[in-house]
Motif scaffolding. Structure first.
Motif, PDB file in Angstrom:
ATOM      1  N   SER A  60       0.814  -1.220   0.000  1.00 15.58           N
ATOM      2  CA  SER A  60       0.000   0.000   0.000  1.00 15.58           C
ATOM      3  C   SER A  60       0.847   1.270   0.000  1.00 15.58           C
ATOM      4  O   SER A  60       0.329   2.358  -0.257  1.00 15.58           O
ATOM      5  CB  SER A  60      -0.928   0.006   1.221  1.00 15.58           C
ATOM      6  OG  SER A  60      -0.180  -0.082   2.421  1.00 15.58           O
ATOM      7  N   ASP A  61       2.145   1.142   0.278  1.00 14.16           N
ATOM      8  CA  ASP A  61       3.046   2.293   0.278  1.00 14.16           C
ATOM      9  C   ASP A  61       3.637   2.585  -1.102  1.00 14.16           C
ATOM     10  O   ASP A  61       4.290   3.608  -1.295  1.00 14.16           O
ATOM     11  CB  ASP A  61       4.213   2.064   1.248  1.00 14.16           C
ATOM     12  CG  ASP A  61       3.774   1.948   2.689  1.00 14.16           C
ATOM     13  OD1 ASP A  61       2.925   2.749   3.105  1.00 14.16           O
ATOM     14  OD2 ASP A  61       4.272   1.052   3.392  1.00 14.16           O
ATOM     15  N   ILE A  62       3.444   1.682  -2.046  1.00 12.49           N
ATOM     16  CA  ILE A  62       4.041   1.839  -3.380  1.00 12.49           C
ATOM     17  C   ILE A  62       3.465   3.078  -4.068  1.00 12.49           C
ATOM     18  O   ILE A  62       2.274   3.356  -3.990  1.00 12.49           O
ATOM     19  CB  ILE A  62       3.796   0.581  -4.225  1.00 12.49           C
ATOM     20  CG1 ILE A  62       4.515  -0.618  -3.595  1.00 12.49           C
ATOM     21  CG2 ILE A  62       4.275   0.771  -5.664  1.00 12.49           C
ATOM     22  CD1 ILE A  62       4.208  -1.938  -4.270  1.00 12.49           C
ATOM     23  N   TYR A  63       4.340   3.819  -4.749  1.00 12.95           N
ATOM     24  CA  TYR A  63       3.899   5.052  -5.405  1.00 12.95           C
ATOM     25  C   TYR A  63       4.735   5.286  -6.667  1.00 12.95           C
ATOM     26  O   TYR A  63       5.809   4.714  -6.831  1.00 12.95           O
ATOM     27  CB  TYR A  63       4.075   6.255  -4.469  1.00 12.95           C
ATOM     28  CG  TYR A  63       5.524   6.671  -4.309  1.00 12.95           C
ATOM     29  CD1 TYR A  63       6.050   7.751  -5.018  1.00 12.95           C
ATOM     30  CD2 TYR A  63       6.394   5.960  -3.475  1.00 12.95           C
ATOM     31  CE1 TYR A  63       7.385   8.126  -4.887  1.00 12.95           C
ATOM     32  CE2 TYR A  63       7.729   6.330  -3.336  1.00 12.95           C
ATOM     33  CZ  TYR A  63       8.217   7.402  -4.053  1.00 12.95           C
ATOM     34  OH  TYR A  63       9.538   7.754  -3.932  1.00 12.95           O
ATOM     35  N   GLY A  64       4.244   6.154  -7.530  1.00 13.81           N
ATOM     36  CA  GLY A  64       5.013   6.581  -8.690  1.00 13.81           C
ATOM     37  C   GLY A  64       4.282   6.373 -10.002  1.00 13.81           C
ATOM     38  O   GLY A  64       3.449   5.476 -10.136  1.00 13.81           O
ATOM     39  N   PRO A  65       4.600   7.193 -11.005  1.00 10.24           N
ATOM     40  CA  PRO A  65       3.903   7.119 -12.293  1.00 10.24           C
ATOM     41  C   PRO A  65       4.147   5.824 -13.050  1.00 10.24           C
ATOM     42  O   PRO A  65       3.332   5.435 -13.883  1.00 10.24           O
ATOM     43  CB  PRO A  65       4.468   8.323 -13.060  1.00 10.24           C
ATOM     44  CG  PRO A  65       5.818   8.561 -12.441  1.00 10.24           C
ATOM     45  CD  PRO A  65       5.631   8.254 -10.990  1.00 10.24           C
ATOM     46  N   GLY A  66       5.265   5.155 -12.784  1.00 10.65           N
ATOM     47  CA  GLY A  66       5.557   3.922 -13.506  1.00 10.65           C
ATOM     48  C   GLY A  66       4.940   2.683 -12.894  1.00 10.65           C
ATOM     49  O   GLY A  66       5.065   1.592 -13.458  1.00 10.65           O
ATOM     50  N   CYS A  67       4.269   2.846 -11.754  1.00 13.00           N
ATOM     51  CA  CYS A  67       3.704   1.673 -11.086  1.00 13.00           C
ATOM     52  C   CYS A  67       2.598   1.011 -11.894  1.00 13.00           C
ATOM     53  O   CYS A  67       2.313  -0.179 -11.704  1.00 13.00           O
ATOM     54  CB  CYS A  67       3.179   2.059  -9.707  1.00 13.00           C
ATOM     55  SG  CYS A  67       4.473   2.569  -8.554  1.00 13.00           S
ATOM     56  N   THR A  68       1.972   1.755 -12.786  1.00 16.24           N
ATOM     57  CA  THR A  68       0.920   1.165 -13.611  1.00 16.24           C
ATOM     58  C   THR A  68       1.476   0.112 -14.571  1.00 16.24           C
ATOM     59  O   THR A  68       0.718  -0.691 -15.113  1.00 16.24           O
ATOM     60  CB  THR A  68       0.199   2.254 -14.420  1.00 16.24           C
ATOM     61  OG1 THR A  68       1.160   2.985 -15.200  1.00 16.24           O
ATOM     62  CG2 THR A  68      -0.524   3.218 -13.499  1.00 16.24           C
ATOM     63  N   GLU A  69       2.798   0.121 -14.790  1.00 12.81           N
ATOM     64  CA  GLU A  69       3.404  -0.861 -15.684  1.00 12.81           C
ATOM     65  C   GLU A  69       3.827  -2.139 -14.961  1.00 12.81           C
ATOM     66  O   GLU A  69       4.259  -3.094 -15.591  1.00 12.81           O
ATOM     67  CB  GLU A  69       4.621  -0.237 -16.379  1.00 12.81           C
ATOM     68  CG  GLU A  69       4.275   0.959 -17.260  1.00 12.81           C
ATOM     69  CD  GLU A  69       5.489   1.493 -17.994  1.00 12.81           C
ATOM     70  OE1 GLU A  69       6.272   0.692 -18.514  1.00 12.81           O
ATOM     71  OE2 GLU A  69       5.665   2.728 -18.015  1.00 12.81           O
ATOM     72  N   VAL A  70       3.717  -2.136 -13.633  1.00 11.23           N
ATOM     73  CA  VAL A  70       4.024  -3.340 -12.870  1.00 11.23           C
ATOM     74  C   VAL A  70       2.891  -4.339 -13.078  1.00 11.23           C
ATOM     75  O   VAL A  70       1.713  -3.961 -13.038  1.00 11.23           O
ATOM     76  CB  VAL A  70       4.164  -3.000 -11.367  1.00 11.23           C
ATOM     77  CG1 VAL A  70       4.371  -4.263 -10.542  1.00 11.23           C
ATOM     78  CG2 VAL A  70       5.326  -2.039 -11.154  1.00 11.23           C
ATOM     79  N   PRO A  71       3.194  -5.613 -13.334  1.00  8.31           N
ATOM     80  CA  PRO A  71       2.121  -6.604 -13.515  1.00  8.31           C
ATOM     81  C   PRO A  71       1.171  -6.610 -12.330  1.00  8.31           C
ATOM     82  O   PRO A  71       1.566  -6.356 -11.186  1.00  8.31           O
ATOM     83  CB  PRO A  71       2.893  -7.930 -13.616  1.00  8.31           C
ATOM     84  CG  PRO A  71       4.257  -7.541 -14.094  1.00  8.31           C
ATOM     85  CD  PRO A  71       4.540  -6.207 -13.477  1.00  8.31           C
ATOM     86  N   THR A  72      -0.082  -6.900 -12.585  1.00  3.89           N
ATOM     87  CA  THR A  72      -1.087  -6.910 -11.525  1.00  3.89           C
ATOM     88  C   THR A  72      -1.264  -8.283 -10.899  1.00  3.89           C
ATOM     89  O   THR A  72      -1.999  -8.427  -9.916  1.00  3.89           O
ATOM     90  CB  THR A  72      -2.444  -6.427 -12.069  1.00  3.89           C
ATOM     91  OG1 THR A  72      -2.831  -7.255 -13.167  1.00  3.89           O
ATOM     92  CG2 THR A  72      -2.349  -4.980 -12.531  1.00  3.89           C
ATOM     93  N   GLU A  73      -0.610  -9.293 -11.443  1.00  5.03           N
ATOM     94  CA  GLU A  73      -0.700 -10.621 -10.859  1.00  5.03           C
ATOM     95  C   GLU A  73       0.544 -11.420 -11.189  1.00  5.03           C
ATOM     96  O   GLU A  73       1.332 -11.033 -12.057  1.00  5.03           O
ATOM     97  CB  GLU A  73      -1.942 -11.361 -11.348  1.00  5.03           C
ATOM     98  CG  GLU A  73      -2.013 -11.526 -12.844  1.00  5.03           C
ATOM     99  CD  GLU A  73      -3.312 -12.182 -13.296  1.00  5.03           C
ATOM    100  OE1 GLU A  73      -3.456 -12.419 -14.504  1.00  5.03           O
ATOM    101  OE2 GLU A  73      -4.177 -12.447 -12.448  1.00  5.03           O
TER     102      GLU A  73
END
Length: 223
Positions: A60-73
């Motif tokens: 829940s602490d993760i942040y940043g504009p590139g986080c949307t590119e991290v796989p969701t599963e």
């Protein structure tokens, strides 16, 4: 190899809380537990909820504009990286596949996977390596015992920091031996006054490290 020895020696033992994935028995029952399929947040509170002293964070602490590119599963997702040591976790994340190749070439994987040690890792995204001058990466991979090891260990701090901790510290010593300057607010950190790297996705928890994916490959002064 001197840097491998230094990396192994500098890692201080740190107890990793078993509540990283939000499963602590004393957790707030009103707070939802993020499933493995939940995408990491692209924002974070002004004061991260992770332990500022140890640098241990939660998904829940993760942040940043590139986080949307991290796989969701899967193993490469934010939730999937929590239980893996940082060397394995980076290898499972498609954003960090070039870094994983470099770590393997330099034989640093086992050291980074040492769960008796604690690290902060500034992990260049694939796009950061692609921005290097043509031929640079191939040259580094061809001689991993030379500059490559110095460069990689320049991205590793033998202590866990979260974003707030980095902002408060201002300067952190790396395993390579040189120090990195940290400027800016927790949600807009700049890493290294020379390279001016910015955080694409930060506060990522792994079993033995807190990871900050950055947009630039940091070059130590001696490299």
């Amino acid at each position: 190899m001197r840097n491998l020895a230094r990396l192994a020696a500098l890692g201080a033992a740190a107890a990793m809380t078993l509540a990283l994935s939000g499963c602590a028995e004393d957790a707030d029952p009103a707070a939802p537990v993020a499933p493995d399929t939940m995408a990491p947040s692209t924002t974070m509170p002004a004061t991260p909820s992770g332990d500022a002293m140890s640098g241990v964070t939660q998904t829940s602490d993760i942040y940043g504009p590139g986080c949307t590119e991290v796989p969701t599963e899967g193993e490469g997702s934010a939730q999937g990286m929590v239980d893996d040591p940082v060397g394995t976790a980076a290898g499972n994340n498609p954003l960090l596949s070039t870094l994983a190749t470099a770590v393997a070439a330099a034989n640093l994987g086992d050291t980074l996977n040492d769960t008796s040690a604690s690290y902060t890792v500034f992990a260049p995204a694939n796009s950061a390596f692609e921005s290097l001058p043509p031929g640079t990466l191939d040259s580094l991979l061809a001689d991993p015992s030379g500059q490559l090891t110095d460069i990689l260990t320049y991205h590793v701090v033998p202590q866990r920091y979260d974003a707030q901790g980095l902002a408060d510290a201002g300067t952190v010593a790396t395993v390579q031996g040189e120090s990195l300057t940290i400027t800016g607010e927790p949600m807009s950190l700049t890493i290294d006054e020379q390279e001016q790297a910015t955080v694409l996705c930060g506060n990522i928890p792994t079993a033995n490290a807190t990871v900050f994916v950055i947009d630039t490959v940091l070059m130590p002064p001696a490299a």
